[in-house]
Motif scaffolding. Sequence first.
Motif, PDB file in Angstrom:
ATOM      1  N   TYR A 152       0.829  -1.215   0.000  1.00 59.76           N
ATOM      2  CA  TYR A 152       0.000   0.000   0.000  1.00 59.76           C
ATOM      3  C   TYR A 152       0.863   1.265   0.000  1.00 59.76           C
ATOM      4  O   TYR A 152       0.535   2.238  -0.686  1.00 59.76           O
ATOM      5  CB  TYR A 152      -0.929  -0.011   1.230  1.00 59.76           C
ATOM      6  CG  TYR A 152      -1.822  -1.220   1.264  1.00 59.76           C
ATOM      7  CD1 TYR A 152      -2.972  -1.280   0.478  1.00 59.76           C
ATOM      8  CD2 TYR A 152      -1.503  -2.314   2.073  1.00 59.76           C
ATOM      9  CE1 TYR A 152      -3.790  -2.403   0.498  1.00 59.76           C
ATOM     10  CE2 TYR A 152      -2.318  -3.442   2.097  1.00 59.76           C
ATOM     11  CZ  TYR A 152      -3.458  -3.486   1.308  1.00 59.76           C
ATOM     12  OH  TYR A 152      -4.260  -4.588   1.315  1.00 59.76           O
ATOM     13  N   VAL A 176      -1.999  15.033   3.022  1.00 61.85           N
ATOM     14  CA  VAL A 176      -3.459  15.004   3.102  1.00 61.85           C
ATOM     15  C   VAL A 176      -4.042  16.422   3.119  1.00 61.85           C
ATOM     16  O   VAL A 176      -5.095  16.676   2.543  1.00 61.85           O
ATOM     17  CB  VAL A 176      -3.918  14.231   4.369  1.00 61.85           C
ATOM     18  CG1 VAL A 176      -5.380  14.482   4.681  1.00 61.85           C
ATOM     19  CG2 VAL A 176      -3.693  12.739   4.175  1.00 61.85           C
ATOM     20  N   LEU A 195      -5.011  11.876  -3.826  1.00 60.19           N
ATOM     21  CA  LEU A 195      -5.984  11.376  -2.851  1.00 60.19           C
ATOM     22  C   LEU A 195      -6.022   9.851  -2.834  1.00 60.19           C
ATOM     23  O   LEU A 195      -6.141   9.233  -1.772  1.00 60.19           O
ATOM     24  CB  LEU A 195      -7.373  11.946  -3.160  1.00 60.19           C
ATOM     25  CG  LEU A 195      -7.541  13.451  -2.942  1.00 60.19           C
ATOM     26  CD1 LEU A 195      -8.882  13.927  -3.460  1.00 60.19           C
ATOM     27  CD2 LEU A 195      -7.392  13.803  -1.464  1.00 60.19           C
ATOM     28  N   TRP A 196      -5.908   9.250  -4.011  1.00 58.85           N
ATOM     29  CA  TRP A 196      -5.859   7.798  -4.117  1.00 58.85           C
ATOM     30  C   TRP A 196      -4.629   7.266  -3.355  1.00 58.85           C
ATOM     31  O   TRP A 196      -4.703   6.278  -2.633  1.00 58.85           O
ATOM     32  CB  TRP A 196      -5.822   7.401  -5.593  1.00 58.85           C
ATOM     33  CG  TRP A 196      -5.856   5.914  -5.860  1.00 58.85           C
ATOM     34  CD1 TRP A 196      -6.015   4.907  -4.951  1.00 58.85           C
ATOM     35  CD2 TRP A 196      -5.712   5.282  -7.139  1.00 58.85           C
ATOM     36  NE1 TRP A 196      -5.986   3.683  -5.583  1.00 58.85           N
ATOM     37  CE2 TRP A 196      -5.797   3.883  -6.920  1.00 58.85           C
ATOM     38  CE3 TRP A 196      -5.521   5.757  -8.432  1.00 58.85           C
ATOM     39  CZ2 TRP A 196      -5.702   2.968  -7.967  1.00 58.85           C
ATOM     40  CZ3 TRP A 196      -5.433   4.843  -9.473  1.00 58.85           C
ATOM     41  CH2 TRP A 196      -5.521   3.470  -9.242  1.00 58.85           C
ATOM     42  N   VAL A 244      -5.299   7.533   0.449  1.00 62.00           N
ATOM     43  CA  VAL A 244      -6.223   6.479   0.894  1.00 62.00           C
ATOM     44  C   VAL A 244      -5.511   5.137   0.931  1.00 62.00           C
ATOM     45  O   VAL A 244      -5.670   4.354   1.871  1.00 62.00           O
ATOM     46  CB  VAL A 244      -7.455   6.414  -0.042  1.00 62.00           C
ATOM     47  CG1 VAL A 244      -8.302   5.181   0.279  1.00 62.00           C
ATOM     48  CG2 VAL A 244      -8.297   7.676   0.091  1.00 62.00           C
ATOM     49  N   SER A 245      -4.680   4.880  -0.081  1.00 59.46           N
ATOM     50  CA  SER A 245      -3.920   3.632  -0.141  1.00 59.46           C
ATOM     51  C   SER A 245      -2.998   3.504   1.066  1.00 59.46           C
ATOM     52  O   SER A 245      -2.932   2.448   1.710  1.00 59.46           O
ATOM     53  CB  SER A 245      -3.089   3.580  -1.431  1.00 59.46           C
ATOM     54  OG  SER A 245      -2.259   2.434  -1.446  1.00 59.46           O
ATOM     55  N   PHE A 266      -3.237   5.072   4.047  1.00 58.89           N
ATOM     56  CA  PHE A 266      -3.990   4.936   5.291  1.00 58.89           C
ATOM     57  C   PHE A 266      -4.617   3.553   5.444  1.00 58.89           C
ATOM     58  O   PHE A 266      -4.655   2.998   6.534  1.00 58.89           O
ATOM     59  CB  PHE A 266      -5.078   6.015   5.370  1.00 58.89           C
ATOM     60  CG  PHE A 266      -4.584   7.325   5.894  1.00 58.89           C
ATOM     61  CD1 PHE A 266      -4.036   7.414   7.158  1.00 58.89           C
ATOM     62  CD2 PHE A 266      -4.656   8.476   5.127  1.00 58.89           C
ATOM     63  CE1 PHE A 266      -3.569   8.628   7.663  1.00 58.89           C
ATOM     64  CE2 PHE A 266      -4.198   9.694   5.615  1.00 58.89           C
ATOM     65  CZ  PHE A 266      -3.658   9.769   6.886  1.00 58.89           C
ATOM     66  N   TYR A 267      -5.104   3.000   4.323  1.00 58.56           N
ATOM     67  CA  TYR A 267      -5.683   1.654   4.375  1.00 58.56           C
ATOM     68  C   TYR A 267      -4.608   0.642   4.762  1.00 58.56           C
ATOM     69  O   TYR A 267      -4.859  -0.269   5.558  1.00 58.56           O
ATOM     70  CB  TYR A 267      -6.298   1.298   3.021  1.00 58.56           C
ATOM     71  CG  TYR A 267      -6.937  -0.081   3.018  1.00 58.56           C
ATOM     72  CD1 TYR A 267      -8.092  -0.323   3.750  1.00 58.56           C
ATOM     73  CD2 TYR A 267      -6.360  -1.127   2.295  1.00 58.56           C
ATOM     74  CE1 TYR A 267      -8.677  -1.583   3.763  1.00 58.56           C
ATOM     75  CE2 TYR A 267      -6.938  -2.396   2.300  1.00 58.56           C
ATOM     76  CZ  TYR A 267      -8.100  -2.610   3.042  1.00 58.56           C
ATOM     77  OH  TYR A 267      -8.663  -3.862   3.056  1.00 58.56           O
TER      78      TYR A 267
END
Length: 352
Positions: free
Chosen positions: A142, A289, A318-319, A322-323, A325-326
């Motif tokens: 990620y 972010v 943004l992608w 998110v990647s 943080f996931y």
Amino acid sequence: MEHHGLSTTMRRILLLINCLILAVGICGGPLMMRLYYVEGGSRVWFSSWLQTAGWPFTLIPLAILYFYRRKTEGSNAKLYFITPRIFIASFIIGVVTGVDDFLYSWGGSKLPVSTSSLLLAAQLAFTAIGAFFIVKLKFTPYSINAVVLLTVGAVLLGVRSNGDRPEGVTSKAYILGFMMTLLAAALYGVILPCIELIYLKAKQAITATLVLEIQMVMCFAATVFCTVGMIANNDFQAISREAKQFNLGEARYYTVIIWTTIIWQCFFVGVIGVIYCSSSLMSGVIIAVLLPVTEILAVVFFRENFSGEKGLALFLSLWGFVSYFYGEFRQTKKQKNKSPKTEMTMMHTESV
């Protein structure tokens, strides 16, 4: 890294506070710097100097912490915690920060905020790479995905770099500003893990006082570096003349300067605070972010053009966030699931 006397709950509260302080700095700093240039300011060294010149404000929380220690520990309370070794390391990183400030200010004088902010999003990729080599951070699929997406976003902006060139800026100056900003992002991506390395190699408890002392020394060193640049460029003599010619008026010129100094100081205090409570990569992620917020504010306040390329680069950024943080969520969940099993194994071993 040893956090002296901090519970997990207190560290989370401190992390939240530092994130809010960092948010003020990363959203307001670039806008104030652009306001200075848009309304008639032109001194790059002076703009660089303003980013760290607010270091004396750090003496206020340091004084409060000292008097608190005096109250609880009496005459045994130490005046400061920083050692000569940490001071030298902090001063060197501070000088490098001064170089980074100059690169960013030069780039900011030629680029719209929305473009420079998207470029700075690539700083997360550089921080991840720097953390991998400097503090041995482990990559996950990620985090690798986030690095790739942010890099592609920066390249995408580079392909169509002339579309949002400000009026009066030549194509050559714009491209140079683009490269300077990208270089500033890369350099800061190395600075953040170096700060974390100071904490790891400190050989003493990392207290809030020590963190503030390190930050103050860094900003002082960066200010000294930029002061030398200002003297060489005769900036001090030009300030009063520039104030009189400022589009918003002389009084507002000094208002802009004072608030720029305060807001950038929020950025530096927030950055080292997040590193103290979490990690250098987390600090880089928070900065990345918040950059889309800065872009939106730039479009609102400065009426900057938000092209399709910027929109796509923002989507990729943004992608990437998110990647990342996931991936962090998955990693934390995995560690929590492992902990009970590890404890059971240890208990079983002890009973045998």
